[in-house]
Scaffold this active site. Structure first.
Site, short mmCIF file in Angstrom:
data_model
loop_
_atom_site.label_atom_id
_atom_site.label_comp_id
_atom_site.label_asym_id
_atom_site.label_seq_id
_atom_site.Cartn_x
_atom_site.Cartn_y
_atom_site.Cartn_z
N LYS A 58 -4.02 -8.54 3.66
CA LYS A 58 -3.27 -7.30 3.87
C LYS A 58 -3.86 -6.49 5.02
O LYS A 58 -3.13 -5.98 5.88
CB LYS A 58 -3.26 -6.48 2.58
CG LYS A 58 -2.45 -7.10 1.46
CD LYS A 58 -2.56 -6.28 0.18
CE LYS A 58 -1.72 -6.88 -0.94
NZ LYS A 58 -1.82 -6.07 -2.18
N ALA A 74 -6.35 -3.62 0.06
CA ALA A 74 -6.83 -3.74 -1.32
C ALA A 74 -5.86 -4.58 -2.14
O ALA A 74 -4.66 -4.62 -1.85
CB ALA A 74 -6.99 -2.36 -1.97
N ASP A 75 -6.39 -5.26 -3.14
CA ASP A 75 -5.56 -5.99 -4.08
C ASP A 75 -6.25 -6.03 -5.42
O ASP A 75 -7.49 -6.00 -5.50
CB ASP A 75 -5.28 -7.41 -3.59
CG ASP A 75 -4.14 -8.05 -4.36
OD1 ASP A 75 -2.97 -7.74 -4.03
OD2 ASP A 75 -4.40 -8.81 -5.31
N GLN A 76 -5.45 -6.10 -6.49
CA GLN A 76 -5.98 -5.99 -7.84
C GLN A 76 -5.36 -7.00 -8.78
O GLN A 76 -4.16 -7.27 -8.70
CB GLN A 76 -5.71 -4.58 -8.36
CG GLN A 76 -6.28 -4.26 -9.72
CD GLN A 76 -5.93 -2.85 -10.14
OE1 GLN A 76 -4.81 -2.56 -10.52
NE2 GLN A 76 -6.91 -1.95 -10.03
N GLY A 111 -10.25 -6.19 -4.92
CA GLY A 111 -10.86 -6.52 -3.64
C GLY A 111 -10.49 -5.46 -2.62
O GLY A 111 -9.36 -4.96 -2.62
#
Length: 199
Positions: A58, A74-76, A111
């Site tokens: 991203k 960010a990623d979750q 992240g």
């Protein structure tokens, strides 16, 4: 140390209202932009590896469009037992996810990746563990009625009415909200950003 203006634009590669609220709290000037990337990852990746990879994907996608800017991605994902939970597609999927979580402990992995001029690239993964109360089916249905499950990995929001599901939390609460601010601040400071600057 330079001010944010000297460093260049800061872009959050997300349009999430929860992430924007957390970034607003820092008082740094920034803007948002949807990354518009494919979020599929190899099934062989662990949850932590997957969020690390997607956060970088991203951030890099937005940075390619704005090479002079600093971009935070960010990623979750939610992990319970051997299963990884992403965003539910509908109410039935949300019900299934919450049924897995209620009365049990699960982990949330987020992240974060900061990409900037000159090839700057730093990343981190934050993990928080949560335990939910067991609640009866009728209470679960009332929570689903709130619609908070939409767009949320694990189908809940602890910054909203979903906090009433929470029996115990170990780690950074902001991580659960979508953006681990301890990690974010560390990455920004390492890049040279300063805080509490005068207008």
């Amino acid at each position: 140390m330079k001010t944010p203006g000297d460093l260049g634009d800061l872009i959050l590669a997300s349009t999430s209202s929860a992430r924007r609220a957390l970034m607003d709290g820092l008082g740094l000037p920034y803007r948002t932009e949807a990354p518009g990337v494919d979020e599929d990852v190899a099934a062989s990746l662990s949850a932590q590896e997957a969020v690390r990879s997607l956060a970088a994907r991203k951030a890099r996608a937005v940075h390619e469009r704005h090479p002079e800017a600093w971009v935070l991605g960010a990623d979750q994902l939610v992990e319970v037992g051997q299963d990884v939970l992403g965003k539910p597609q509908d109410r039935d999927a949300a019900r299934g996810q919450l049924q897995r979580l209620l009365g049990h402990t699960h982990a949330i992995h987020t992240g974060v990746c900061l990409v900037g001029p000159g090839g700057h690239f730093t990343e981190a993964v934050e993990t928080t563990r949560l335990t939910f109360f067991p609640v009866p089916p009728e209470e679960l249905e009332r929570y689903l009625d709130t619609g908070e499950w939409e767009g949320c990995a694990g189908s809940y929001r602890v910054e909203g009415r979903g906090q009433a599901l929470l029996a115990k939390l170990e780690g950074d609460r902001t991580n659960v909200q979508g953006l681990p601010m301890l990690s974010v601040v560390r990455l920004l400071r390492q890049a040279g950003f300063t805080f509490f600057t005068r207008p």
